[in-house]
Design an enzyme around this catalytic site. Structure first.
Site, PDB file in Angstrom:
ATOM      1  N   HIS A 121      48.611 129.522 -15.270  1.00  0.00           N
ATOM      2  CA  HIS A 121      49.522 130.582 -14.835  1.00  0.00           C
ATOM      3  C   HIS A 121      50.448 129.964 -13.776  1.00  0.00           C
ATOM      4  O   HIS A 121      50.053 129.048 -13.053  1.00  0.00           O
ATOM      5  CB  HIS A 121      48.663 131.697 -14.221  1.00  0.00           C
ATOM      6  CG  HIS A 121      49.409 132.921 -13.803  1.00  0.00           C
ATOM      7  ND1 HIS A 121      50.112 132.998 -12.633  1.00  0.00           N
ATOM      8  CD2 HIS A 121      49.532 134.137 -14.394  1.00  0.00           C
ATOM      9  CE1 HIS A 121      50.645 134.209 -12.517  1.00  0.00           C
ATOM     10  NE2 HIS A 121      50.307 134.919 -13.584  1.00  0.00           N
ATOM     11  N   ASP A 198      41.501 128.698 -10.229  1.00  0.00           N
ATOM     12  CA  ASP A 198      42.152 130.000 -10.348  1.00  0.00           C
ATOM     13  C   ASP A 198      41.209 130.884 -11.164  1.00  0.00           C
ATOM     14  O   ASP A 198      41.107 130.732 -12.381  1.00  0.00           O
ATOM     15  CB  ASP A 198      43.500 129.808 -11.051  1.00  0.00           C
ATOM     16  CG  ASP A 198      44.174 131.134 -11.378  1.00  0.00           C
ATOM     17  OD1 ASP A 198      43.548 132.194 -11.186  1.00  0.00           O
ATOM     18  OD2 ASP A 198      45.333 131.093 -11.839  1.00  0.00           O
ATOM     19  N   GLN A 201      41.184 135.624 -13.808  1.00  0.00           N
ATOM     20  CA  GLN A 201      40.727 136.300 -15.038  1.00  0.00           C
ATOM     21  C   GLN A 201      39.223 136.154 -15.241  1.00  0.00           C
ATOM     22  O   GLN A 201      38.711 136.511 -16.305  1.00  0.00           O
ATOM     23  CB  GLN A 201      41.469 135.745 -16.262  1.00  0.00           C
ATOM     24  CG  GLN A 201      42.979 135.916 -16.231  1.00  0.00           C
ATOM     25  CD  GLN A 201      43.425 137.373 -16.381  1.00  0.00           C
ATOM     26  OE1 GLN A 201      42.648 138.264 -16.705  1.00  0.00           O
ATOM     27  NE2 GLN A 201      44.707 137.623 -16.118  1.00  0.00           N
ATOM     28  N   LYS A 224      42.414 142.907 -10.619  1.00  0.00           N
ATOM     29  CA  LYS A 224      42.016 142.552 -11.989  1.00  0.00           C
ATOM     30  C   LYS A 224      40.524 142.781 -12.206  1.00  0.00           C
ATOM     31  O   LYS A 224      39.962 142.410 -13.226  1.00  0.00           O
ATOM     32  CB  LYS A 224      42.360 141.090 -12.271  1.00  0.00           C
ATOM     33  CG  LYS A 224      43.872 140.839 -12.323  1.00  0.00           C
ATOM     34  CD  LYS A 224      44.148 139.409 -12.682  1.00  0.00           C
ATOM     35  CE  LYS A 224      45.571 139.002 -12.431  1.00  0.00           C
ATOM     36  NZ  LYS A 224      46.540 139.593 -13.340  1.00  0.00           N
ATOM     37  N   CYS A 364      53.827 134.644 -17.531  1.00  0.00           N
ATOM     38  CA  CYS A 364      53.833 133.724 -16.371  1.00  0.00           C
ATOM     39  C   CYS A 364      53.173 132.393 -16.732  1.00  0.00           C
ATOM     40  O   CYS A 364      52.456 131.799 -15.915  1.00  0.00           O
ATOM     41  CB  CYS A 364      53.150 134.330 -15.157  1.00  0.00           C
ATOM     42  SG  CYS A 364      53.864 135.882 -14.632  1.00  0.00           S
TER      43      CYS A 364
END
Ligand code: C6P
Length: 411
Positions: A121, A198, A201, A224, A364
């Site tokens: 991302h 990261d 998700q 999220k 993104c």
């Protein structure tokens, strides 16, 4: 986990009509909906608990401060961090990753290398690109295989003594790929690199154990994972956080200030300058409680099952291309696809007209789009509160959309 009907009753957002149809919300990778306990906590905070934290000496201030700090412990428990003092509250993943890049966790010189993957991302790419440009370091990309998996041989080839940072997503927001973070961190550390993950998700969608991962810094967002927007987390190994410096100076992050100099609070409070998103933190705490009550393992299993069903249904349609790994175990709840040569936005608009919310565009992740040879994709992303009927409805809607455009010689 409760039954899907019982779960859905906790999410008022899901019960609405969109364009004349019952809304089917399949844009959970963009943001998840919020259950009643989170909504109640936000209301409660602003009606009865709204004071600043770490400042007031009165009883309400002490109670709200305690609640705020309890959430730090809750976050630590969720990700199995050894200490709540390794949990820094941020605005979200993007801010956390900017802190990881610019907070002094690593200092780079010309010729050093930063390794990211093609599936990152922009939030885990652009900060590193800027850091590379400022320091003279080189940004290198690990490729993705044809079936949407990190190219392990390429990773090993590109990792070297020059690699100072490896920045990788735990799961891709487009391909749905679940990356082998533990193995990545192990060999990246052998090469002497800082490992930044990261986990936007991942957290709340799969069991995350930062000790098992063995990474240095991990970033994620509250919104999220059923929490409010504007709150996120940077987790870091204590020693890494200790060598970082704040990027925001001012109120509350100080220990003492004279005309000439300032001493700062300890980690993590030195990173939380100014009035924080207190309501966001409290809402995040309730979101974590909700997720843990349902069971993170059960949530992952359900989201994988729904995504696998969706991917299988879509793959069976003659004109549809589904991106990402085929295997249900190697992917999370994200399914990106295109329908023939139709523009992703046209497909998403046709689905919207049928009551279904999906995202279309580059998500993104423009480097990944270039790699896939497309300008964008449609993306459906499930949460554990989605039903098999909704997933099947999307497949039927895509089929209708395909047929509609074909009738007019398009697609
Ligand atoms: N992805 C999506 O629709 P923020 O916006 O800071 O909460 O999260 C940024 C971010 C970072 N990494 C990954 C893997 C992400 O998926 C996201 C957010 C949303 O895919 C909005 S672009």
């Amino acid at each position: 986990m409760q039954s899907v009907d019982a779960v859905r009753a906790d999410f008022p957002f899901l019960n609405q009509i969109m364009n004349g149809h019952p809304l089917i919300y399949l844009d959970n990778a963009a943001t998840t909906q919020k259950p009643r306990p989170v909504l109640r906590a936000l209301r409660q905070y602003y009606t009865q608990e709204n004071v600043n934290v770490h400042r007031g000496g009165y009883a309400r201030a002490a109670a709200t401060t305690a609640e705020y700090e309890e959430v730090r412990t809750r976050v630590a428990h969720l990700i199995n961090a050894p200490s709540a003092r390794e949990v820094v509250f941020t605005k979200g993943t993007t801010e956390a990753l900017n802190w990881a890049a610019f907070g002094g966790a690593v200092s780079l010189k010309p010729g050093d290398e930063i390794l990211v993957t093609v599936m990152e991302h922009h939030s885990n790419l652009v900060p590193w690109q800027v850091l590379a440009a400022r320091s003279g370091a080189v940004l290198r990309f690990v490729e993705v295989t044809a079936d949407g998996i990190l190219d392990w041989a390429d990773f090993q080839r590109k990792l070297s003594a020059r690699t100072r940072v490896v920045a990788v997503s735990a799961t891709s927001n487009v391909l749905g790929t679940v990356n082998p973070v533990t193995a990545i961190a192990r060999i990246a550390h052998k090469a002497g690199a800082l490992v930044v993950v990261d986990a936007a998700q991942a957290v709340g969608h799969m069991p995350v154990d930062v000790q098992k991962w063995g990474a240095d810094l991990v970033a994620f967002s509250g919104h999220k994972m059923l929490g409010p927007t504007g709150i996120g987390v940077l987790w870091g190994q204590r020693a890494v956080l200790e060598r970082m410096h704040p990027l925001e100076y001012g109120g509350e992050m100080i220990s003492a200030v004279t005309r000439d100099e300032t001493t700062f609070k300890e980690v993590p409070w030195c990173f939380e300058g100014g009035t924080q998103n207190i309501a966001g933190v409290i809402g995040l705490g309730k979101a974590i409680q909700y997720l843990e009550r349902q069971g993170i393992g059960a949530i992952q299993a359900r989201e994988q099952q729904l995504a696998a069903r969706l991917a299988t249904g879509l793959r069976a349609l003659p004109q549809v291309t589904v991106y990402g790994p085929v295997s249900g175990k190697q992917r999370n709840g994200v399914v990106a696809f295109n329908v023939g040569s139709l523009h992703a936005h046209d497909v998403a608009t046709a689905l919207d007209a049928q009551g279904t919310a999906v995202r279309a565009g580059h998500h993104c992740a423009q480097v990944l789009m270039k790699h896939l040879g497309v300008s964008g994709t449609v993306r459906a992303s499930v949460a554990f509160y989605n039903t098999t009927a909704e997933v099947d409805a999307l497949v039927a809607q895509v089929e209708r959309t395909e047929a509609f455009f074909k009738k007019y010689g398009m697609g």
